[in-house]
Design a protein around this motif. Sequence first.
Motif, mmCIF file in Angstrom:
data_model
loop_
_atom_site.group_PDB
_atom_site.id
_atom_site.type_symbol
_atom_site.label_atom_id
_atom_site.label_comp_id
_atom_site.label_asym_id
_atom_site.label_seq_id
_atom_site.Cartn_x
_atom_site.Cartn_y
_atom_site.Cartn_z
ATOM 1 N N ASN A 144 87.546 22.817 93.706
ATOM 2 C CA ASN A 144 87.751 21.757 94.682
ATOM 3 C C ASN A 144 86.617 21.655 95.691
ATOM 4 O OD1 ASN A 144 90.194 20.997 93.540
ATOM 5 N ND2 ASN A 144 91.344 22.468 94.752
ATOM 6 N N SER A 145 85.629 22.537 95.606
ATOM 7 C CA SER A 145 84.516 22.493 96.552
ATOM 8 C C SER A 145 83.641 21.274 96.272
ATOM 9 C CB SER A 145 83.691 23.779 96.472
ATOM 10 O OG SER A 145 83.069 23.867 95.218
ATOM 11 N N ILE A 146 82.888 20.896 97.276
ATOM 12 C CA ILE A 146 82.022 19.724 97.145
ATOM 13 C C ILE A 146 80.751 20.112 96.410
ATOM 14 C CG2 ILE A 146 80.702 18.015 98.438
ATOM 15 C CD1 ILE A 146 82.782 18.335 100.671
ATOM 16 N N GLY A 147 80.329 19.275 95.495
ATOM 17 C CA GLY A 147 79.099 19.520 94.766
ATOM 18 C C GLY A 147 79.047 18.670 93.519
ATOM 19 N N THR A 148 77.853 18.212 93.177
ATOM 20 C CA THR A 148 77.723 17.381 91.989
ATOM 21 C C THR A 148 77.173 18.162 90.810
ATOM 22 O OG1 THR A 148 75.552 16.681 92.732
ATOM 23 C CG2 THR A 148 77.409 15.255 93.289
ATOM 24 N N ILE A 149 76.500 19.280 91.078
ATOM 25 C CA ILE A 149 75.956 20.115 90.015
ATOM 26 C C ILE A 149 76.716 21.427 90.019
ATOM 27 C CG2 ILE A 149 73.932 21.337 89.165
ATOM 28 C CD1 ILE A 149 72.224 19.166 90.493
ATOM 29 N N ARG A 150 77.225 21.780 88.878
ATOM 30 C CA ARG A 150 77.990 23.016 88.774
ATOM 31 C C ARG A 150 77.399 23.890 87.674
ATOM 32 N NH1 ARG A 150 84.304 21.342 89.468
ATOM 33 N NH2 ARG A 150 84.036 20.286 91.449
ATOM 34 N N VAL A 151 77.301 25.172 87.971
ATOM 35 C CA VAL A 151 76.775 26.146 87.020
ATOM 36 C C VAL A 151 77.732 27.327 87.007
ATOM 37 C CG1 VAL A 151 74.858 27.690 86.499
ATOM 38 C CG2 VAL A 151 74.398 25.449 87.482
ATOM 39 N N ALA A 152 77.999 27.862 85.851
ATOM 40 C CA ALA A 152 78.836 29.059 85.726
ATOM 41 C C ALA A 152 77.989 30.164 85.112
ATOM 42 C CB ALA A 152 80.059 28.780 84.868
ATOM 43 N N LEU A 153 77.977 31.311 85.753
ATOM 44 C CA LEU A 153 77.251 32.470 85.245
ATOM 45 C C LEU A 153 78.252 33.578 84.960
ATOM 46 C CD1 LEU A 153 74.340 32.550 87.854
ATOM 47 C CD2 LEU A 153 74.287 31.587 85.560
ATOM 48 N N SER A 154 78.029 34.272 83.873
ATOM 49 C CA SER A 154 78.921 35.375 83.527
ATOM 50 C C SER A 154 78.121 36.489 82.892
ATOM 51 C CB SER A 154 79.993 34.890 82.553
ATOM 52 O OG SER A 154 80.763 35.984 82.111
ATOM 53 N N GLY A 155 78.405 37.709 83.295
ATOM 54 C CA GLY A 155 77.776 38.859 82.660
ATOM 55 C C GLY A 155 78.601 39.371 81.498
ATOM 56 N N THR A 156 79.759 38.758 81.302
ATOM 57 C CA THR A 156 80.673 39.175 80.241
ATOM 58 C C THR A 156 80.522 38.270 79.041
ATOM 59 O OG1 THR A 156 82.241 39.860 81.937
ATOM 60 C CG2 THR A 156 83.098 39.605 79.712
ATOM 61 N N PRO A 157 80.423 38.832 77.856
ATOM 62 C CA PRO A 157 80.344 37.962 76.673
ATOM 63 C C PRO A 157 81.577 37.069 76.587
ATOM 64 C CG PRO A 157 79.882 40.237 76.096
ATOM 65 C CD PRO A 157 80.360 40.246 77.523
ATOM 66 N N VAL A 158 81.367 35.818 76.245
ATOM 67 C CA VAL A 158 82.482 34.885 76.174
ATOM 68 C C VAL A 158 83.454 35.235 75.063
ATOM 69 C CG1 VAL A 158 81.299 32.966 77.277
ATOM 70 C CG2 VAL A 158 81.127 33.247 74.810
ATOM 71 N N GLU A 159 83.062 36.147 74.171
ATOM 72 C CA GLU A 159 83.951 36.548 73.092
ATOM 73 C C GLU A 159 85.108 37.408 73.593
ATOM 74 O OE1 GLU A 159 80.646 37.194 73.045
ATOM 75 O OE2 GLU A 159 79.866 35.978 71.428
ATOM 76 N N ASN A 160 84.986 37.953 74.804
ATOM 77 C CA ASN A 160 86.017 38.875 75.277
ATOM 78 C C ASN A 160 87.385 38.208 75.399
ATOM 79 O OD1 ASN A 160 84.122 40.831 75.329
ATOM 80 N ND2 ASN A 160 84.129 41.138 77.523
ATOM 81 N N ARG A 161 87.448 37.085 76.097
ATOM 82 C CA ARG A 161 88.719 36.391 76.271
ATOM 83 C C ARG A 161 88.475 34.895 76.267
ATOM 84 N NH1 ARG A 161 91.586 38.120 81.342
ATOM 85 N NH2 ARG A 161 93.200 36.785 80.478
ATOM 86 N N LEU A 162 89.188 34.189 75.436
ATOM 87 C CA LEU A 162 89.022 32.744 75.372
ATOM 88 C C LEU A 162 89.455 32.066 76.658
ATOM 89 C CD1 LEU A 162 90.147 32.026 71.710
ATOM 90 C CD2 LEU A 162 87.841 32.027 72.640
#
Length: 134
Positions: free
Chosen positions: A5-23
């Motif tokens: 809900n925060s204001i912003g037009t550009i969003r980026v998600a960073l994760s150090g965890t492999p996406v295979e761990n949990r869908l």
Amino acid sequence: KRIANSIGTIRVALSGTPVENRLSDLHSQFEFILPGYLAASRAEFEREFEKPITAASRNRAEAGRQQCLLQRMAEPFVLRRLKTDPAIAPDLPQKIEMNYDCELSESQQAMYKAAQESALAGIKISRAQESVSQ
């Protein structure tokens, strides 16, 4: 939800965890960067992707189709560095391993033994079912 809900037009998600761990983690990240892209709701994502993929032993063909579809949908947005990449390896710090031995309490030992016995029983049942079906 607060972050989404925060204001912003550009969003980026960073994760150090492999996406295979949990869908569900993958879904949460995509809901932040592209709401509704993978599915209209969490329940739809579970129904269309998570349940078929995690229950692959029941219907492997369906699981494979859904996994391929999800990979194709996510692939353009995932930037992944591999430790084996020659351009990445020199930037990684040396691996530090510290091993500590500790004793399990009696209740932990009992839980561990119960988990082992349950796993072994599951293997025996699975093998028995395989031999019957052959």
